[in-house]
Design a protein around this motif. Structure first.
Motif, PDB file in Angstrom:
ATOM      1  N   ASP A 197       9.544 -54.152 -14.655  1.00  0.00           N
ATOM      2  CA  ASP A 197      10.606 -53.271 -15.130  1.00  0.00           C
ATOM      3  C   ASP A 197      12.000 -53.882 -14.978  1.00  0.00           C
ATOM      4  O   ASP A 197      12.998 -53.182 -15.061  1.00  0.00           O
ATOM      5  CB  ASP A 197      10.537 -51.938 -14.351  1.00  0.00           C
ATOM      6  CG  ASP A 197      11.200 -50.810 -15.123  1.00  0.00           C
ATOM      7  OD1 ASP A 197      11.404 -50.963 -16.348  1.00  0.00           O
ATOM      8  OD2 ASP A 197      11.539 -49.791 -14.502  1.00  0.00           O
ATOM      9  N   LEU A 214       4.240 -53.120 -10.185  1.00  0.00           N
ATOM     10  CA  LEU A 214       4.033 -51.715 -10.558  1.00  0.00           C
ATOM     11  C   LEU A 214       2.771 -51.160  -9.907  1.00  0.00           C
ATOM     12  O   LEU A 214       2.736 -50.001  -9.479  1.00  0.00           O
ATOM     13  CB  LEU A 214       3.965 -51.572 -12.084  1.00  0.00           C
ATOM     14  CG  LEU A 214       5.261 -51.922 -12.816  1.00  0.00           C
ATOM     15  CD1 LEU A 214       5.052 -51.808 -14.330  1.00  0.00           C
ATOM     16  CD2 LEU A 214       6.402 -51.018 -12.379  1.00  0.00           C
ATOM     17  N   LYS A 270       3.297 -49.850  -6.591  1.00  0.00           N
ATOM     18  CA  LYS A 270       3.968 -48.536  -6.525  1.00  0.00           C
ATOM     19  C   LYS A 270       3.042 -47.414  -6.983  1.00  0.00           C
ATOM     20  O   LYS A 270       3.496 -46.306  -7.247  1.00  0.00           O
ATOM     21  CB  LYS A 270       5.222 -48.552  -7.399  1.00  0.00           C
ATOM     22  CG  LYS A 270       6.299 -49.519  -6.917  1.00  0.00           C
ATOM     23  CD  LYS A 270       7.477 -49.471  -7.888  1.00  0.00           C
ATOM     24  CE  LYS A 270       8.481 -50.566  -7.598  1.00  0.00           C
ATOM     25  NZ  LYS A 270       9.342 -50.822  -8.764  1.00  0.00           N
ATOM     26  N   GLN A 313       1.178 -43.202 -11.559  1.00  0.00           N
ATOM     27  CA  GLN A 313       2.578 -42.770 -11.485  1.00  0.00           C
ATOM     28  C   GLN A 313       3.238 -42.691 -12.864  1.00  0.00           C
ATOM     29  O   GLN A 313       3.053 -43.585 -13.691  1.00  0.00           O
ATOM     30  CB  GLN A 313       3.385 -43.759 -10.626  1.00  0.00           C
ATOM     31  CG  GLN A 313       2.847 -43.922  -9.224  1.00  0.00           C
ATOM     32  CD  GLN A 313       2.808 -42.612  -8.459  1.00  0.00           C
ATOM     33  OE1 GLN A 313       3.811 -41.897  -8.360  1.00  0.00           O
ATOM     34  NE2 GLN A 313       1.635 -42.260  -7.937  1.00  0.00           N
ATOM     35  N   ARG A 314       4.030 -41.671 -13.070  1.00  0.00           N
ATOM     36  CA  ARG A 314       4.758 -41.526 -14.332  1.00  0.00           C
ATOM     37  C   ARG A 314       5.757 -42.667 -14.547  1.00  0.00           C
ATOM     38  O   ARG A 314       6.051 -43.040 -15.688  1.00  0.00           O
ATOM     39  CB  ARG A 314       5.465 -40.164 -14.329  1.00  0.00           C
ATOM     40  CG  ARG A 314       5.796 -39.671 -15.711  1.00  0.00           C
ATOM     41  CD  ARG A 314       6.408 -38.275 -15.688  1.00  0.00           C
ATOM     42  NE  ARG A 314       6.914 -37.973 -17.011  1.00  0.00           N
ATOM     43  CZ  ARG A 314       6.223 -37.324 -17.944  1.00  0.00           C
ATOM     44  NH1 ARG A 314       5.013 -36.870 -17.690  1.00  0.00           N
ATOM     45  NH2 ARG A 314       6.745 -37.124 -19.135  1.00  0.00           N
ATOM     46  N   GLU A 315       6.263 -43.253 -13.463  1.00  0.00           N
ATOM     47  CA  GLU A 315       7.211 -44.379 -13.574  1.00  0.00           C
ATOM     48  C   GLU A 315       6.591 -45.538 -14.368  1.00  0.00           C
ATOM     49  O   GLU A 315       7.290 -46.255 -15.070  1.00  0.00           O
ATOM     50  CB  GLU A 315       7.625 -44.896 -12.179  1.00  0.00           C
ATOM     51  CG  GLU A 315       8.598 -44.017 -11.422  1.00  0.00           C
ATOM     52  CD  GLU A 315       7.992 -42.689 -10.970  1.00  0.00           C
ATOM     53  OE1 GLU A 315       6.765 -42.650 -10.688  1.00  0.00           O
ATOM     54  OE2 GLU A 315       8.727 -41.689 -10.926  1.00  0.00           O
ATOM     55  N   THR A 316       5.278 -45.705 -14.220  1.00  0.00           N
ATOM     56  CA  THR A 316       4.621 -46.800 -14.948  1.00  0.00           C
ATOM     57  C   THR A 316       4.657 -46.527 -16.454  1.00  0.00           C
ATOM     58  O   THR A 316       4.822 -47.452 -17.256  1.00  0.00           O
ATOM     59  CB  THR A 316       3.170 -46.989 -14.435  1.00  0.00           C
ATOM     60  OG1 THR A 316       3.250 -47.321 -13.054  1.00  0.00           O
ATOM     61  CG2 THR A 316       2.438 -48.096 -15.167  1.00  0.00           C
ATOM     62  N   LEU A 352       7.037 -44.984 -18.017  1.00  0.00           N
ATOM     63  CA  LEU A 352       8.402 -45.267 -18.474  1.00  0.00           C
ATOM     64  C   LEU A 352       8.651 -46.773 -18.529  1.00  0.00           C
ATOM     65  O   LEU A 352       9.284 -47.283 -19.456  1.00  0.00           O
ATOM     66  CB  LEU A 352       9.415 -44.572 -17.563  1.00  0.00           C
ATOM     67  CG  LEU A 352       9.215 -43.046 -17.456  1.00  0.00           C
ATOM     68  CD1 LEU A 352      10.237 -42.410 -16.526  1.00  0.00           C
ATOM     69  CD2 LEU A 352       9.265 -42.366 -18.836  1.00  0.00           C
ATOM     70  N   ALA A 353       8.122 -47.489 -17.523  1.00  0.00           N
ATOM     71  CA  ALA A 353       8.284 -48.952 -17.514  1.00  0.00           C
ATOM     72  C   ALA A 353       7.547 -49.568 -18.712  1.00  0.00           C
ATOM     73  O   ALA A 353       8.050 -50.504 -19.348  1.00  0.00           O
ATOM     74  CB  ALA A 353       7.745 -49.536 -16.207  1.00  0.00           C
ATOM     75  N   ARG A 374       9.569 -49.060 -21.883  1.00  0.00           N
ATOM     76  CA  ARG A 374      10.684 -50.008 -21.946  1.00  0.00           C
ATOM     77  C   ARG A 374      10.162 -51.392 -22.361  1.00  0.00           C
ATOM     78  O   ARG A 374      10.747 -52.063 -23.227  1.00  0.00           O
ATOM     79  CB  ARG A 374      11.382 -50.099 -20.585  1.00  0.00           C
ATOM     80  CG  ARG A 374      12.439 -51.178 -20.594  1.00  0.00           C
ATOM     81  CD  ARG A 374      13.073 -51.483 -19.261  1.00  0.00           C
ATOM     82  NE  ARG A 374      13.927 -52.653 -19.409  1.00  0.00           N
ATOM     83  CZ  ARG A 374      13.709 -53.806 -18.783  1.00  0.00           C
ATOM     84  NH1 ARG A 374      12.702 -53.951 -17.944  1.00  0.00           N
ATOM     85  NH2 ARG A 374      14.512 -54.842 -18.989  1.00  0.00           N
ATOM     86  N   HIS A 430      -1.881 -40.679 -18.334  1.00  0.00           N
ATOM     87  CA  HIS A 430      -0.628 -41.469 -18.402  1.00  0.00           C
ATOM     88  C   HIS A 430      -0.741 -42.595 -19.429  1.00  0.00           C
ATOM     89  O   HIS A 430       0.231 -42.916 -20.114  1.00  0.00           O
ATOM     90  CB  HIS A 430      -0.298 -42.053 -17.020  1.00  0.00           C
ATOM     91  CG  HIS A 430       0.425 -41.087 -16.128  1.00  0.00           C
ATOM     92  ND1 HIS A 430       0.389 -41.176 -14.755  1.00  0.00           N
ATOM     93  CD2 HIS A 430       1.202 -40.014 -16.416  1.00  0.00           C
ATOM     94  CE1 HIS A 430       1.119 -40.201 -14.235  1.00  0.00           C
ATOM     95  NE2 HIS A 430       1.614 -39.469 -15.215  1.00  0.00           N
TER      96      HIS A 430
END
Ligand code: BGP
Length: 458
Positions: free
Chosen positions: A89, A127, A130, A135-138, A140-141, A144, A195
């Motif tokens: 990310d 990632l 983490k 995880q939702r962050e993955t 979003l990454a 991107r 996800h």
């Protein structure tokens, strides 16, 4: 002679992590496979890890010439997320941009249609540390990362792919332990699957915004689940197996929604993923433009013989047993059933149940262990592979004649490549790779494939 429609694509598929290899100073970051191999090399066949894959990173110019020599009019590979954005990310690796742009440009210069996949089982390790796809962050990454790809390479890529066989890392990573993190946790499996689907739908949305003229799809390993018999219990087992194996991604990707029965089963076992209501709008509004279909072997199931122990962790096999059909035709060199008719059934299902969406057969092929024993006069005489391809193409052709919307056939694979825990155990290529010298030698099938492509049939 069987003739395919004009413009039908002929080629092969590979992936970045299975073909590129790693070079000191190339700027690539670790993905889950790099890490897992460093921790547990004994899990990998002959202890060959992802670093030593088929050196495409250094041999790509020669390899792209081989695409031409084997009659490719289409080629599919993937970008390695951990090469482009080493920590998943953060900063973009300029060496990766230069490498992929040069590869893609050279493929285009040969007049070959280029399909590029964004994700072939290869999550950057930063990632994963983490929590990865739980995880939702993955998500979003990933979106991107996808946007970086669309912006950097959109002018060269003909068709995008969001994910390859997304059900496989779900099963391998969270149920059956053949992908990292190799845990048994059905609740996490459902979250990861959800996800991944959301990430795919969001990438479709981003692609349509950035490159509206480019098609974007998803590659799914589709097989109808064949019941042992027409007994209602066997038929039910097949219906539920298909929900988990195929419809979990096929329905949201093509129809924009999940099958009600799958939701019902997940709720019953308290496996529903966490989601935001607005996600469902995103999934609904961003269905794929086309499908990639991978097909190797059929899924045969029967009603389960036993009831699961109440304390046992959940597995989809609560609902079905795997079934070996007596008299089935086998590829003895890989231990997989060969059932050519599966292609026809997939085609009919997409035609009837999925509004005849455009699709490409993105993987089909015959893995052979110990293939060197078939070498004669320096060339691998892989007549079995030619027969395998012909058998599947005959069924595909029949389906196309009847109206199936299939636009091309991509074999797995171009040059023998590394394959996850199996490493180089099973050889699939049109071109042989000598692991010692890295020399490439066209097999008999490679020559035959060129004639197939030139004649647009056989
Ligand atoms: C597919 C994957 C490929 C490749 C192939 C062959 O499911 O998309 O990445 O690995 O299977 O698998 P194997 O080498 O294990 O026979």
């Amino acid at each position: 002679m069987i003739h395919f429609p004009d413009g039908f694509l002929w080629g092969s598929s590979t992936s970045g992590p299975q073909s590129e290899g790693r070079l000191s100073g190339d700027g690539k970051g670790d993905n889950t496979w790099d890490y897992w191999f460093s921790q547990a090399p004994e899990k990998f066949h002959n202890q060959i890890g992802p670093e030593n894959t088929s050196t495409f990173y250094t041999h790509y110019q020669e390899d792209i010439d081989l695409l031409e020599a084997t009659g490719h009019t289409a080629f599919r590979t993937s970008i390695q997320w951990s090469r482009l954005i080493p920590d998943g990310d953060g900063e973009v690796n300029p060496l990766a941009v230069t490498f992929y742009r040069d590869v893609f440009q050279r493929v285009k210069d040969k007049g070959i249609t280029l399909l590029v996949n964004l994700y072939h089982f290869d999550l950057p390790m930063v990632l994963e540390n983490k929590g990865g796809w739980t995880q939702r962050e993955t998500v979003l990454a990933y979106v991107r990362y996808a946007k970086v790809c669309f912006e950097e390479f959109g002018d060269l890529v003909d068709r995008w792919i969001t994910f390859n066989e997304p059900i496989v890392p779900v099963e391998g990573g969270y149920l059956y332990q053949f992908h990292y993190p190799a845990v048994i946790d059905a609740k996490a499996a459902a979250q990861v699957a959800y996800h991944t689907q959301l990430a795919s739908s969001m990438a479709v949305q981003a692609s349509h915004e950035i490159n509206p003229d480019k098609k974007i799809g998803i590659v799914l390993n589709l097989t109808p689940a064949y019941p042992r018999s027409q007994h209602p219990a066997d038929v039910k087992a097949a219906r539920i197996a298909e929900l988990f194996q195929a419809k979990s991604f096929l329905d949201p990707s093509v129809k924009g929604e999940y099958p009600q029965e799958l939701i019902y089963i997940l709720k019953k076992h308290q496996l529903m993923p966490t989601y935001l209501p607005e996600d469902l709008e995103v999934i609904k509004a961003n269905t794929v433009d086309y499908l990639g279909v991978n097909y190797y072997q059929p899924l045969r199931v029967a009603a389960p013989k036993h009831q699961a122990h109440p304390d046992s962790p959940f597995f989809p096999e609560f609902y079905y047993d795997h079934y070996e059909m007596p008299g089935r035709k086998m590829n003895p060199h890989r231990g997989w059933e060969i059932y050519e008719r599966g292609i026809y059934d997939i085609a009919k299902n997409l035609e009837k149940e999925y509004s005849n969406i455009e699709w490409i057969l993105t993987e089909n092929g015959m893995g052979v262990e110990g293939e060197e024993k078939f070498r004669q006069d320096g060339i691998i005489q892989d007549d079995y592979r030619i027969e395998f391809i012909k058998g599947h193409l005959s069924e595909l052709h029949k389906a196309i004649e009847e109206g199936a919307n299939c636009q091309g056939y991509l074999l797995w694979t171009f040059i023998d490549c590394w394959s996850w825990l199996n490493s180089y155990k099973n050889r699939y290529g049109l071109v042989e790779l000598d692991l010692e010298t890295q020399e490439r030698r066209i097999k008999k099938s490679g020559k035959w494939f060129k004639a197939l492509s030139q004649n647009n049939g056989f």
